[in-house]
Design a protein around this motif. Sequence first.
Motif, PDB file in Angstrom:
ATOM      1  N   GLN A 169       0.849  -1.189   0.000  1.00  0.00           N
ATOM      2  CA  GLN A 169       0.000   0.000   0.000  1.00  0.00           C
ATOM      3  C   GLN A 169       0.885   1.240   0.000  1.00  0.00           C
ATOM      4  O   GLN A 169       1.820   1.364   0.793  1.00  0.00           O
ATOM      5  CB  GLN A 169      -0.918  -0.004   1.218  1.00  0.00           C
ATOM      6  CG  GLN A 169      -1.959   1.096   1.213  1.00  0.00           C
ATOM      7  CD  GLN A 169      -3.031   0.883   2.271  1.00  0.00           C
ATOM      8  OE1 GLN A 169      -3.537  -0.225   2.423  1.00  0.00           O
ATOM      9  NE2 GLN A 169      -3.363   1.931   2.998  1.00  0.00           N
ATOM     10  N   LEU A 170       0.586   2.172  -0.895  1.00  0.00           N
ATOM     11  CA  LEU A 170       1.446   3.331  -1.090  1.00  0.00           C
ATOM     12  C   LEU A 170       1.258   4.414  -0.037  1.00  0.00           C
ATOM     13  O   LEU A 170       2.203   5.148   0.286  1.00  0.00           O
ATOM     14  CB  LEU A 170       1.185   3.939  -2.478  1.00  0.00           C
ATOM     15  CG  LEU A 170       1.462   3.040  -3.688  1.00  0.00           C
ATOM     16  CD1 LEU A 170       1.087   3.761  -4.972  1.00  0.00           C
ATOM     17  CD2 LEU A 170       2.921   2.604  -3.711  1.00  0.00           C
ATOM     18  N   VAL A 171       0.032   4.539   0.489  1.00  0.00           N
ATOM     19  CA  VAL A 171      -0.304   5.676   1.356  1.00  0.00           C
ATOM     20  C   VAL A 171      -1.214   5.210   2.485  1.00  0.00           C
ATOM     21  O   VAL A 171      -2.069   4.342   2.287  1.00  0.00           O
ATOM     22  CB  VAL A 171      -1.019   6.782   0.540  1.00  0.00           C
ATOM     23  CG1 VAL A 171      -1.530   7.890   1.446  1.00  0.00           C
ATOM     24  CG2 VAL A 171      -0.091   7.357  -0.526  1.00  0.00           C
ATOM     25  N   ASP A 172      -1.018   5.771   3.660  1.00  0.00           N
ATOM     26  CA  ASP A 172      -1.995   5.672   4.743  1.00  0.00           C
ATOM     27  C   ASP A 172      -1.912   6.976   5.535  1.00  0.00           C
ATOM     28  O   ASP A 172      -1.293   7.935   5.073  1.00  0.00           O
ATOM     29  CB  ASP A 172      -1.779   4.431   5.621  1.00  0.00           C
ATOM     30  CG  ASP A 172      -0.420   4.399   6.289  1.00  0.00           C
ATOM     31  OD1 ASP A 172       0.248   5.467   6.367  1.00  0.00           O
ATOM     32  OD2 ASP A 172       0.004   3.325   6.746  1.00  0.00           O
ATOM     33  N   ARG A 173      -2.521   7.012   6.699  1.00  0.00           N
ATOM     34  CA  ARG A 173      -2.565   8.270   7.438  1.00  0.00           C
ATOM     35  C   ARG A 173      -1.207   8.699   7.985  1.00  0.00           C
ATOM     36  O   ARG A 173      -1.058   9.830   8.445  1.00  0.00           O
ATOM     37  CB  ARG A 173      -3.591   8.164   8.573  1.00  0.00           C
ATOM     38  CG  ARG A 173      -4.992   8.491   8.081  1.00  0.00           C
ATOM     39  CD  ARG A 173      -6.035   8.451   9.153  1.00  0.00           C
ATOM     40  NE  ARG A 173      -7.223   9.199   8.757  1.00  0.00           N
ATOM     41  CZ  ARG A 173      -8.447   8.986   9.227  1.00  0.00           C
ATOM     42  NH1 ARG A 173      -8.658   8.024  10.115  1.00  0.00           N
ATOM     43  NH2 ARG A 173      -9.457   9.722   8.810  1.00  0.00           N
ATOM     44  N   ARG A 174      -0.231   7.834   7.894  1.00  0.00           N
ATOM     45  CA  ARG A 174       1.116   8.212   8.314  1.00  0.00           C
ATOM     46  C   ARG A 174       1.905   8.845   7.184  1.00  0.00           C
ATOM     47  O   ARG A 174       3.030   9.308   7.381  1.00  0.00           O
ATOM     48  CB  ARG A 174       1.847   6.986   8.848  1.00  0.00           C
ATOM     49  CG  ARG A 174       1.269   6.408  10.123  1.00  0.00           C
ATOM     50  CD  ARG A 174       1.845   5.055  10.445  1.00  0.00           C
ATOM     51  NE  ARG A 174       1.446   4.060   9.460  1.00  0.00           N
ATOM     52  CZ  ARG A 174       1.804   2.784   9.473  1.00  0.00           C
ATOM     53  NH1 ARG A 174       2.598   2.354  10.445  1.00  0.00           N
ATOM     54  NH2 ARG A 174       1.392   1.955   8.554  1.00  0.00           N
ATOM     55  N   GLY A 175       1.353   8.852   5.962  1.00  0.00           N
ATOM     56  CA  GLY A 175       2.041   9.441   4.822  1.00  0.00           C
ATOM     57  C   GLY A 175       2.269   8.436   3.709  1.00  0.00           C
ATOM     58  O   GLY A 175       1.703   7.334   3.700  1.00  0.00           O
ATOM     59  N   ALA A 176       3.115   8.806   2.757  1.00  0.00           N
ATOM     60  CA  ALA A 176       3.408   7.975   1.588  1.00  0.00           C
ATOM     61  C   ALA A 176       4.692   7.180   1.803  1.00  0.00           C
ATOM     62  O   ALA A 176       5.513   7.507   2.666  1.00  0.00           O
ATOM     63  CB  ALA A 176       3.548   8.852   0.346  1.00  0.00           C
ATOM     64  N   ALA A 223       1.529  12.211  -4.889  1.00  0.00           N
ATOM     65  CA  ALA A 223       0.313  12.914  -5.314  1.00  0.00           C
ATOM     66  C   ALA A 223      -0.910  12.400  -4.554  1.00  0.00           C
ATOM     67  O   ALA A 223      -1.770  13.189  -4.134  1.00  0.00           O
ATOM     68  CB  ALA A 223       0.122  12.749  -6.818  1.00  0.00           C
ATOM     69  N   LEU A 224      -0.999  11.092  -4.366  1.00  0.00           N
ATOM     70  CA  LEU A 224      -2.137  10.530  -3.643  1.00  0.00           C
ATOM     71  C   LEU A 224      -2.118  10.967  -2.186  1.00  0.00           C
ATOM     72  O   LEU A 224      -3.170  11.290  -1.605  1.00  0.00           O
ATOM     73  CB  LEU A 224      -2.105   9.002  -3.739  1.00  0.00           C
ATOM     74  CG  LEU A 224      -3.206   8.254  -2.994  1.00  0.00           C
ATOM     75  CD1 LEU A 224      -4.580   8.649  -3.531  1.00  0.00           C
ATOM     76  CD2 LEU A 224      -2.994   6.747  -3.104  1.00  0.00           C
ATOM     77  N   ASP A 225      -0.959  11.008  -1.575  1.00  0.00           N
ATOM     78  CA  ASP A 225      -0.857  11.432  -0.178  1.00  0.00           C
ATOM     79  C   ASP A 225      -1.285  12.887  -0.023  1.00  0.00           C
ATOM     80  O   ASP A 225      -1.958  13.256   0.960  1.00  0.00           O
ATOM     81  CB  ASP A 225       0.577  11.242   0.308  1.00  0.00           C
ATOM     82  CG  ASP A 225       0.753  11.619   1.766  1.00  0.00           C
ATOM     83  OD1 ASP A 225       0.004  11.084   2.608  1.00  0.00           O
ATOM     84  OD2 ASP A 225       1.621  12.450   2.064  1.00  0.00           O
ATOM     85  N   CYS A 253      -5.092  12.931  -0.160  1.00  0.00           N
ATOM     86  CA  CYS A 253      -5.679  12.382   1.067  1.00  0.00           C
ATOM     87  C   CYS A 253      -5.569  13.365   2.226  1.00  0.00           C
ATOM     88  O   CYS A 253      -6.499  13.487   3.036  1.00  0.00           O
ATOM     89  CB  CYS A 253      -5.006  11.060   1.422  1.00  0.00           C
ATOM     90  SG  CYS A 253      -5.399   9.706   0.293  1.00  0.00           S
ATOM     91  N   ALA A 254      -4.460  14.062   2.309  1.00  0.00           N
ATOM     92  CA  ALA A 254      -4.291  15.037   3.391  1.00  0.00           C
ATOM     93  C   ALA A 254      -5.315  16.161   3.281  1.00  0.00           C
ATOM     94  O   ALA A 254      -5.797  16.680   4.295  1.00  0.00           O
ATOM     95  CB  ALA A 254      -2.877  15.607   3.365  1.00  0.00           C
ATOM     96  N   ASP A 255      -5.701  16.526   2.050  1.00  0.00           N
ATOM     97  CA  ASP A 255      -6.658  17.618   1.850  1.00  0.00           C
ATOM     98  C   ASP A 255      -8.072  17.254   2.280  1.00  0.00           C
ATOM     99  O   ASP A 255      -8.863  18.138   2.626  1.00  0.00           O
ATOM    100  CB  ASP A 255      -6.663  18.041   0.381  1.00  0.00           C
ATOM    101  CG  ASP A 255      -5.391  18.775  -0.020  1.00  0.00           C
ATOM    102  OD1 ASP A 255      -4.681  19.250   0.888  1.00  0.00           O
ATOM    103  OD2 ASP A 255      -5.110  18.858  -1.227  1.00  0.00           O
ATOM    104  N   VAL A 256      -8.412  15.958   2.211  1.00  0.00           N
ATOM    105  CA  VAL A 256      -9.789  15.553   2.547  1.00  0.00           C
ATOM    106  C   VAL A 256      -9.873  14.774   3.853  1.00  0.00           C
ATOM    107  O   VAL A 256     -10.944  14.293   4.214  1.00  0.00           O
ATOM    108  CB  VAL A 256     -10.400  14.712   1.404  1.00  0.00           C
ATOM    109  CG1 VAL A 256     -10.482  15.513   0.118  1.00  0.00           C
ATOM    110  CG2 VAL A 256      -9.613  13.417   1.181  1.00  0.00           C
ATOM    111  N   ASP A 257      -8.776  14.660   4.572  1.00  0.00           N
ATOM    112  CA  ASP A 257      -8.753  13.894   5.815  1.00  0.00           C
ATOM    113  C   ASP A 257      -9.277  14.764   6.957  1.00  0.00           C
ATOM    114  O   ASP A 257      -8.527  15.490   7.614  1.00  0.00           O
ATOM    115  CB  ASP A 257      -7.338  13.409   6.111  1.00  0.00           C
ATOM    116  CG  ASP A 257      -7.303  12.373   7.222  1.00  0.00           C
ATOM    117  OD1 ASP A 257      -8.385  12.033   7.749  1.00  0.00           O
ATOM    118  OD2 ASP A 257      -6.209  11.888   7.550  1.00  0.00           O
ATOM    119  N   VAL A 258     -10.577  14.694   7.177  1.00  0.00           N
ATOM    120  CA  VAL A 258     -11.241  15.580   8.135  1.00  0.00           C
ATOM    121  C   VAL A 258     -12.042  14.750   9.133  1.00  0.00           C
ATOM    122  O   VAL A 258     -12.760  13.821   8.743  1.00  0.00           O
ATOM    123  CB  VAL A 258     -12.188  16.565   7.414  1.00  0.00           C
ATOM    124  CG1 VAL A 258     -12.926  17.429   8.424  1.00  0.00           C
ATOM    125  CG2 VAL A 258     -11.414  17.427   6.426  1.00  0.00           C
TER     126      VAL A 258
END
Length: 379
Positions: free
Chosen positions: A174-181, A220-222, A225-230
Amino acid sequence: MNSELQIGLIGAGAAVVVLIIIYNKWQERRHRRLAERTFGSTHRDVLLEPQEGASAPAGGGDERREPGIDGSLLPDGDAASAGDTASARPVRETTARRGAPDAPDELDPRVDCLIQLEAIEALEAPQLWAAQAEQLDGLPKPVRWYAFDDSANVWRVMNAHSAGASHWFCAALQLVDRRGAIGEADFLRFSGGMQRVADRFLAVPANLPARAETLNSATALDRFCADVDVQIGINVIATGKPFSGAGLRGLAEACGMALAGDGCFHFRDADGNEAFALGNLEPALFAAGDMDELQTGGVTFVIDVPRVAEGSAVFDRMLDFARQFAAELGGAVVDDNRAPFGNDAAALIRDQIAQFQQRMAEQGIPAGSALAKRLFAAA
């Protein structure tokens, strides 16, 4: 003594020859697959296929030929004897060599770095699992494994308890999670570890990902995700005496909420998906054994926007719960600044949730989907 030595040398020589043959077969297959990936597999083999303009058979260049039982072509005069020919030799079914199967449906190349392995001989799942655990240990992101079931033509999820043997395996980092890319070191560790697993079992890696492209996609995906992680919270604070733990637990359970190991009560919809959570506004976590003695000045309802479908409707239900708690426990519904939480604030938040989830849908990662839950899993 000499005869025993000669026999031993002959046996050793034979073993070396066998090993050389096996190694050459593996190298031949590996280079053939590399050539197919590089140049494609549609080129004719001019040494094996008839050439255009080749000399016609005697008796006329346009002699019609009938198909035989095994797929060969027979001249007209021999068609009647095809049955005798078939009885003289066994019928052989030929199957075209298949390429790599498509990736498992659960995976997405935008989110996962995929590497497939083709084993020359069917490889036992426990052996592969032990090898990959050794080579991929320490990666900071989840790696999911699948084994291809040839008989059912489907991918099976693979884990430490899997059995059976397969020719095809697929690993997905998996390329990305809440810890980053992932970073370059993570990519090299994954791709290098997969190559070492392949070498150990004389397997061939297929569809190897490009390093720069993979890392750019992860970055780019990270960022998206950071922009919509609310996460949005609504507080219920005590206006008189503190809330008792026993009263909180009784009301939460009456509303269909259950206490989990993370120290929060969780409300789930009819399908078992988490809608929102209830936590202590003060530092102490809720614990089943301590609720009777607990006293707190307030609680917080929280909705994790990327992880719930139809977020605006879920928010409205959470707000109803907050107002019910305030009424029954003797409290007030407020925002993070302790200002009263009125209808105008609720309408503003409802619109914001809709905007965030619309952006996710446009990106092909719907809020509350399995893909979103993987990307926004708890760190």
